[in-house]
Design an enzyme around this catalytic site. Structure first.
Site, PDB file in Angstrom:
ATOM      1  N   TYR A  60       0.617  -0.693  -0.039  1.00 11.00           N
ATOM      2  CA  TYR A  60      -0.224   0.130  -0.102  1.00 11.00           C
ATOM      3  C   TYR A  60       0.999   1.286   0.341  1.00 11.00           C
ATOM      4  O   TYR A  60       0.560   2.443  -0.650  1.00 11.00           O
ATOM      5  CB  TYR A  60      -0.939   0.247   1.496  1.00 11.00           C
ATOM      6  CG  TYR A  60      -2.235  -0.957   1.241  1.00 11.00           C
ATOM      7  CD1 TYR A  60      -1.948  -1.732   0.232  1.00 11.00           C
ATOM      8  CD2 TYR A  60      -2.912  -0.818   2.453  1.00 11.00           C
ATOM      9  CE1 TYR A  60      -3.517  -3.055  -0.209  1.00 11.00           C
ATOM     10  CE2 TYR A  60      -3.581  -2.291   2.361  1.00 11.00           C
ATOM     11  CZ  TYR A  60      -3.649  -2.925   1.284  1.00 11.00           C
ATOM     12  OH  TYR A  60      -4.995  -3.752   1.211  1.00 11.00           O
TER      13      TYR A  60
ATOM     14  N   LYS B 297       3.633 -15.084   3.381  1.00 10.98           N
ATOM     15  CA  LYS B 297       3.641 -16.301   1.944  1.00 10.98           C
ATOM     16  C   LYS B 297       5.188 -16.550   1.526  1.00 10.98           C
ATOM     17  O   LYS B 297       5.368 -16.527   0.091  1.00 10.98           O
ATOM     18  CB  LYS B 297       2.890 -15.636   0.550  1.00 10.98           C
ATOM     19  CG  LYS B 297       2.746 -16.092  -0.173  1.00 10.98           C
ATOM     20  CD  LYS B 297       2.039 -17.616  -0.873  1.00 10.98           C
ATOM     21  CE  LYS B 297       1.233 -18.035  -1.577  1.00 10.98           C
ATOM     22  NZ  LYS B 297       0.687 -19.885  -0.962  1.00 10.98           N
TER      23      LYS B 297
ATOM     24  N   ASP C 115      -2.695 -17.930   2.573  1.00 10.25           N
ATOM     25  CA  ASP C 115      -3.773 -19.229   1.296  1.00 10.25           C
ATOM     26  C   ASP C 115      -4.227 -19.744   2.273  1.00 10.25           C
ATOM     27  O   ASP C 115      -5.522 -19.902   2.284  1.00 10.25           O
ATOM     28  CB  ASP C 115      -3.003 -19.737  -0.305  1.00 10.25           C
ATOM     29  CG  ASP C 115      -1.851 -20.656   0.345  1.00 10.25           C
ATOM     30  OD1 ASP C 115      -1.722 -20.260   0.766  1.00 10.25           O
ATOM     31  OD2 ASP C 115      -1.724 -21.148  -0.622  1.00 10.25           O
TER      32      ASP C 115
ATOM     33  N   ASP D  78      -5.558  -6.724   5.372  1.00  7.92           N
ATOM     34  CA  ASP D  78      -6.697  -5.931   4.536  1.00  7.92           C
ATOM     35  C   ASP D  78      -8.033  -7.464   4.965  1.00  7.92           C
ATOM     36  O   ASP D  78      -8.990  -7.561   4.582  1.00  7.92           O
ATOM     37  CB  ASP D  78      -6.597  -5.376   4.077  1.00  7.92           C
ATOM     38  CG  ASP D  78      -7.595  -4.459   3.527  1.00  7.92           C
ATOM     39  OD1 ASP D  78      -8.085  -4.310   4.082  1.00  7.92           O
ATOM     40  OD2 ASP D  78      -7.383  -3.887   2.704  1.00  7.92           O
TER      41      ASP D  78
ATOM     42  N   ASP E 100     -11.842  -8.752   6.704  1.00 11.39           N
ATOM     43  CA  ASP E 100     -12.820  -8.992   6.481  1.00 11.39           C
ATOM     44  C   ASP E 100     -13.162 -10.574   6.306  1.00 11.39           C
ATOM     45  O   ASP E 100     -14.380 -10.064   6.261  1.00 11.39           O
ATOM     46  CB  ASP E 100     -12.501  -8.241   4.545  1.00 11.39           C
ATOM     47  CG  ASP E 100     -12.664  -6.087   5.043  1.00 11.39           C
ATOM     48  OD1 ASP E 100     -12.461  -6.561   5.569  1.00 11.39           O
ATOM     49  OD2 ASP E 100     -12.880  -6.200   3.994  1.00 11.39           O
TER      50      ASP E 100
END
Length: 325
Positions: free
Chosen positions: A115, A164, A196, A220, A224
């Site tokens: 970001y 990851k 994942d 993020d 959610d």
């Protein structure tokens, strides 16, 4: 019944995001930033407005306000608790017995990652292309890891670091650093998951998680996802913290322009964000617990907004919580 507490709070409102851009031509006016700096805490509203998503200068888009506040105020640690309130088992996307196990905190790093990395547009092999740089340094990972270990130490003593590392060099640095910090927290059990697999485990067996620590992008997405496991994104609050008690508090949901002004929004995430503000920035534990208990009691009594399968308006749901405070 909670004794009515006079906390002596003073509230001052300031424009930010789409509203600030519309009124002042800047999603984060200097006056708003100065007011935030001079406050003990910030209770933040949603900033999104699709009318401005296509602005070519990304510094003028509504989301630039929230990113700018986090960076300018040094708010690097996002605490996102996800817990299923009794009575919302059927609102979860999961089976009742699995949903009932949800009680976790996702600790998301806020001021690094893709970001905030360098962004560019160009051309490759005659075709338009774009790039976003994902970058972390050891200092950034160390400080968020310490927040996560301290959070786990106050809960059930288990920390899951999500990365990851099988693909990304940033994640390899992340994992190495978290392992190094773990040496200072022998009382906390640490494990690691690829992002994942973490997403899969959140729906398979969310009860295995106590505290999750991860980077900005992964955090993020996972928080959610956790919100729907816990019934609705309208139920999840968050706190953005720095090195001291100052923090910025906001529901994790966006502005939902499709229902704006219709009285349909679930106010619980914002109410619970206010409770986090009282606890973390002002040290008012009794008031914070009272608000959380009132939300739980309202939910247990059957109070529901549309996102939870009910019919109550925003105001009526708020009134149901207030009646139990």
């Amino acid at each position: 019944m909670l004794e009515v507490l006079d906390l002596g709070l003073t509230f001052v409102e300031a424009p930010v995001g789409g509203t600030a851009y519309r009124e002042l031509g800047d999603p984060l006016p200097a006056s708003t930033l100065d007011l935030a700096r001079a406050s003990d805490a910030v209770l933040f509203g949603a900033v999104g407005d699709p009318r401005y998503d296509a602005l070519e200068d990304r510094r003028l888009r509504p989301e630039a306000a929230i990113l700018g506040l986090r960076k300018e105020l040094g708010l690097f640690a996002n605490l996102r608790p996800a817990k299923l309130f009794a009575g919302l088992e059927d609102a979860s996307a999961l089976k009742r017995e699995i949903a009932a196990e949800i009680d976790m905190v996702i600790v998301r790093e806020l001021t690094g990652d893709i970001y905030f990395g360098e962004k560019s547009r160009g051309e490759r092999d005659g075709l338009p292309c774009a790039s976003d740089l994902m970058i972390y340094d050891v200092g950034e990972v160390t400080r968020i890891a310490r927040v996560a270990f301290e959070t786990a130490r106050k809960r059930r003593g288990k920390l899951t670091s999500v990365d990851k590392a099988n693909v990304l060099e940033t994640s390899r640095l992340w994992r190495e650093t978290v392992i190094a910090v773990a040496a200072d927290y022998p009382d906390v059990t640490l494990d690691h998951l690829y992002v994942d697999n973490a997403a899969m485990q959140l729906v398979r067996a969310p009860g295995q998680f106590d505290v999750i620590v991860t980077g900005n992008l992964f955090g993020d997405i996972l928080s959610d996802q956790a919100s729907m496991c816990a019934g609705s994104i309208g139920m999840l609050p968050s706190a953005a913290m720095g090195d001291g008690p100052f923090g910025m508090y906001e529901p994790i949901h966006g502005s939902a322009p499709d229902i704006a002004g219709q009285g349909k929004a679930n106010p619980c995430a914002a109410i619970l964000s206010a409770a986090m503000l009282l606890r973390h920035s002002l040290g008012e534990e009794a008031a914070a617990s009272g608000i959380e208990g009132a939300v739980a009691a309202a939910i247990a009594s059957g109070a529901r907004t549309a996102d939870l399968g009910g019919t109550l308006s925003t105001q009526a749901m708020t009134d149901a919580v207030l009646a139990r405070l």
